[in-house]
Design a protein around this motif. Sequence first.
Motif, PDB file in Angstrom:
ATOM      1  N   ASN A   1       9.638  16.104  18.173  1.00  0.00           N
ATOM      2  CA  ASN A   1      10.956  15.556  18.505  1.00  0.00           C
ATOM      3  C   ASN A   1      12.006  16.562  18.055  1.00  0.00           C
ATOM      4  O   ASN A   1      12.183  16.782  16.851  1.00  0.00           O
ATOM      5  CB  ASN A   1      11.179  14.206  17.814  1.00  0.00           C
ATOM      6  N   PRO A   2      12.726  17.224  18.959  1.00  0.00           N
ATOM      7  CA  PRO A   2      13.660  18.286  18.555  1.00  0.00           C
ATOM      8  C   PRO A   2      14.788  17.785  17.667  1.00  0.00           C
ATOM      9  O   PRO A   2      15.264  18.510  16.802  1.00  0.00           O
ATOM     10  CB  PRO A   2      14.178  18.826  19.889  1.00  0.00           C
ATOM     11  N   VAL A   3      15.249  16.545  17.887  1.00  0.00           N
ATOM     12  CA  VAL A   3      16.355  16.020  17.070  1.00  0.00           C
ATOM     13  C   VAL A   3      15.907  15.817  15.630  1.00  0.00           C
ATOM     14  O   VAL A   3      16.553  16.277  14.670  1.00  0.00           O
ATOM     15  CB  VAL A   3      16.894  14.701  17.667  1.00  0.00           C
ATOM     16  N   PHE A   4      14.779  15.132  15.438  1.00  0.00           N
ATOM     17  CA  PHE A   4      14.320  14.876  14.079  1.00  0.00           C
ATOM     18  C   PHE A   4      13.784  16.142  13.423  1.00  0.00           C
ATOM     19  O   PHE A   4      13.838  16.268  12.196  1.00  0.00           O
ATOM     20  CB  PHE A   4      13.258  13.762  14.081  1.00  0.00           C
ATOM     21  N   TYR A   5      13.288  17.079  14.211  1.00  0.00           N
ATOM     22  CA  TYR A   5      12.875  18.363  13.636  1.00  0.00           C
ATOM     23  C   TYR A   5      14.098  19.100  13.075  1.00  0.00           C
ATOM     24  O   TYR A   5      14.052  19.639  11.966  1.00  0.00           O
ATOM     25  CB  TYR A   5      12.176  19.214  14.695  1.00  0.00           C
TER      26      TYR A   5
ATOM     27  N   ILE B   1      15.820  14.085   2.890  1.00  0.00           N
ATOM     28  CA  ILE B   1      15.102  13.220   3.834  1.00  0.00           C
ATOM     29  C   ILE B   1      14.079  14.036   4.630  1.00  0.00           C
ATOM     30  O   ILE B   1      14.362  15.148   5.056  1.00  0.00           O
ATOM     31  CB  ILE B   1      16.096  12.542   4.787  1.00  0.00           C
ATOM     32  N   SER B   2      12.905  13.453   4.813  1.00  0.00           N
ATOM     33  CA  SER B   2      11.851  14.119   5.598  1.00  0.00           C
ATOM     34  C   SER B   2      11.313  13.168   6.658  1.00  0.00           C
ATOM     35  O   SER B   2      10.960  12.019   6.364  1.00  0.00           O
ATOM     36  CB  SER B   2      10.702  14.582   4.693  1.00  0.00           C
ATOM     37  N   PHE B   3      11.276  13.674   7.916  1.00  0.00           N
ATOM     38  CA  PHE B   3      10.713  12.894   9.020  1.00  0.00           C
ATOM     39  C   PHE B   3       9.324  13.405   9.416  1.00  0.00           C
ATOM     40  O   PHE B   3       8.775  12.995  10.430  1.00  0.00           O
ATOM     41  CB  PHE B   3      11.639  12.975  10.237  1.00  0.00           C
ATOM     42  N   GLY B   4       8.751  14.300   8.634  1.00  0.00           N
ATOM     43  CA  GLY B   4       7.404  14.802   8.888  1.00  0.00           C
ATOM     44  C   GLY B   4       7.321  15.846   9.981  1.00  0.00           C
ATOM     45  O   GLY B   4       6.209  16.254  10.369  1.00  0.00           O
ATOM     46  N   GLN B   5       8.436  16.313  10.512  1.00  0.00           N
ATOM     47  CA  GLN B   5       8.431  17.272  11.609  1.00  0.00           C
ATOM     48  C   GLN B   5       8.369  18.719  11.100  1.00  0.00           C
ATOM     49  O   GLN B   5       7.646  19.550  11.645  1.00  0.00           O
ATOM     50  CB  GLN B   5       9.694  17.087  12.467  1.00  0.00           C
ATOM     51  N   GLU B   6       9.150  19.014  10.041  1.00  0.00           N
ATOM     52  CA  GLU B   6       9.221  20.401   9.555  1.00  0.00           C
ATOM     53  C   GLU B   6       7.867  20.902   9.077  1.00  0.00           C
ATOM     54  O   GLU B   6       7.491  22.056   9.324  1.00  0.00           O
ATOM     55  CB  GLU B   6      10.254  20.501   8.428  1.00  0.00           C
ATOM     56  N   GLN B   7       7.089  20.044   8.388  1.00  0.00           N
ATOM     57  CA  GLN B   7       5.801  20.471   7.852  1.00  0.00           C
ATOM     58  C   GLN B   7       4.724  20.590   8.944  1.00  0.00           C
ATOM     59  O   GLN B   7       3.686  21.217   8.733  1.00  0.00           O
ATOM     60  CB  GLN B   7       5.316  19.486   6.773  1.00  0.00           C
ATOM     61  N   ALA B   8       4.985  19.988  10.108  1.00  0.00           N
ATOM     62  CA  ALA B   8       3.945  19.963  11.145  1.00  0.00           C
ATOM     63  C   ALA B   8       4.094  21.080  12.167  1.00  0.00           C
ATOM     64  O   ALA B   8       3.125  21.386  12.882  1.00  0.00           O
ATOM     65  CB  ALA B   8       3.963  18.608  11.851  1.00  0.00           C
ATOM     66  N   PHE B   9       5.285  21.704  12.250  1.00  0.00           N
ATOM     67  CA  PHE B   9       5.510  22.717  13.273  1.00  0.00           C
ATOM     68  C   PHE B   9       6.072  23.995  12.665  1.00  0.00           C
ATOM     69  O   PHE B   9       6.823  23.949  11.671  1.00  0.00           O
ATOM     70  CB  PHE B   9       6.472  22.176  14.342  1.00  0.00           C
ATOM     71  N   ALA B  10       5.719  25.121  13.258  1.00  0.00           N
ATOM     72  CA  ALA B  10       6.137  26.433  12.747  1.00  0.00           C
ATOM     73  C   ALA B  10       6.727  27.255  13.882  1.00  0.00           C
ATOM     74  O   ALA B  10       5.994  27.697  14.785  1.00  0.00           O
ATOM     75  CB  ALA B  10       4.963  27.166  12.111  1.00  0.00           C
ATOM     76  N   PRO B  11       8.051  27.457  13.899  1.00  0.00           N
ATOM     77  CA  PRO B  11       8.656  28.284  14.944  1.00  0.00           C
ATOM     78  C   PRO B  11       8.324  29.759  14.731  1.00  0.00           C
ATOM     79  O   PRO B  11       7.962  30.184  13.624  1.00  0.00           O
ATOM     80  CB  PRO B  11      10.150  28.007  14.773  1.00  0.00           C
ATOM     81  N   ASP B  12       8.478  30.543  15.760  1.00  0.00           N
ATOM     82  CA  ASP B  12       8.196  31.971  15.642  1.00  0.00           C
ATOM     83  C   ASP B  12       9.400  32.778  16.142  1.00  0.00           C
ATOM     84  O   ASP B  12      10.340  32.253  16.737  1.00  0.00           O
ATOM     85  CB  ASP B  12       6.939  32.335  16.433  1.00  0.00           C
ATOM     86  N   HIS B  13       9.301  34.099  15.853  1.00  0.00           N
ATOM     87  CA  HIS B  13      10.333  35.048  16.276  1.00  0.00           C
ATOM     88  C   HIS B  13      11.725  34.618  15.756  1.00  0.00           C
ATOM     89  O   HIS B  13      11.863  34.182  14.617  1.00  0.00           O
ATOM     90  CB  HIS B  13      10.308  35.223  17.800  1.00  0.00           C
TER      91      HIS B  13
END
Length: 488
Positions: free
Chosen positions: A432-436, A445-457
């Motif tokens: 979910n881009p908004v909650f990420y 606050i943590s919605f569990g998005q940051e730890q699950a996805f890793a952006p690149d470049h």
Amino acid sequence: MEIDNLTPAEERVWRAFPRGQDVDFRQSADEDPARGAEWGPDRTVRASVLRALLLSAPQEDGEIAALRLAGARVTGALRLQYADIDHAVRLSDCCFEDVPVLYGARLRQLNLRGSVLPGLVAATLRVDGVLRLSDCLFDGPVRLGGAQITGALFMDGARVEGPPSDQPVLQLNHVSVGDGLSAPDLRVRGEIRLTGASVAGSITFNASRMEVGPGEVALDAETLAVEGDVLLRGVDVRGWIGLRGARVAGRLDLSHARLSNPGDAALRASSCTIGELWVRRSPPMEGTLNLRRAQLDVLFLEPESVPDEVLLDSLVYTSLSPHEPAERRLAMLERDGEGYVPHAYEQLTAAYRRIGDDEAARLVQLAKQRRHRGTLPWYGRLWGYVQDATVGYGFRPLRAAGWLVSLLLIGSVTYALHHPEPLKPDEAPQFNPVFYTLDLLLPVISFGQEQAFAPDHWYQWLSYALVLTGWILATTVITGITRTVSRQ
């Protein structure tokens, strides 16, 4: 002195003295004593006769002797230095040819009301009652330095002028007055010296005019001690007033006053202690207002009366009146001749907080940071501009919230167009881009998005920027909310 040597006018005064009777030579109540040189022998009294009366005149049983003379021309010098006189003395509406000398004398009471004199020498004089110099015209210096007056000193309506000199024309230095000093409508051309004087009551100079040359002192009252008020309402002063180290228990009132000393200080009240200072309903001073290191309980200062330059370093006041918007008060601080003075901003902030105007207090603190920015090197100023634009140095939390919303929109759109790769595809929640973006911006606050996805470049660099700015902006918003809740 034998009575046979007296003129008819002197004999009349001599015979009235033992019974304390009035002798009035005036032909009308409104005649001008300044024309006393034209008066003839029928109203002329020698000063030596008056001296003999006061020092050795016979007494009458059952009577109280007193010298009560009006409308006479007094010839010769009345010399009573070091004399001890137990009689009341009233020489009103008289014209003196020479300067009376009362140095070190002691009198019960002295009244020279309405008289014209070429000066007065009465330093260290002691009066066990009232000294009245009301409506007198002095063509030379009045020397009362060190005088002790048990009652009041009256100089209302008096005129004091003297030839150009480096000495004060009205010397009241180290005088001690047991009651008050009343001198409304006083006119003085030359310096008034009140240094070290002590007044148990109040000093009144209302509607007076004091005039000296440019840059010279009109009223020197350093270390003056007054238990009541010092009233200078409606005065017109050409020159500067000095109150350094003075102590006024009551009110120093400069309402409707006109102070003019261009290019120099108009009022020097540094290091003094005053109950209330009133500068109101007056045109701006023509000169500097110096209040450095002064201590005031109440500062009643209207913005319209503030001069173009002030000196406020280490000024301490408890209450500031009238209540004005912070923008009008800040203009005064920007006129400080010493540049950026942090203490002045802190005092103004404290004054607003004492009356519960937190918004004005924050405006003052914001203005302080902006003024301080101008004293920093270029890199410090650059960082200051960034803080000001983003969060208003922490005093504009709503601005920080606006930036947070803008960053949330940027992050949501960016990551919606380019989804970060999941770290564990089998375990990752739906992206979910908004909650990420919220996960990146909000530090707690943590919605569990940051730890699950890793952006690149460069998307990874964007995430770092969002984390960093999120910490700063979110902290600012939380601080603003906390302040609001605590006030409630």
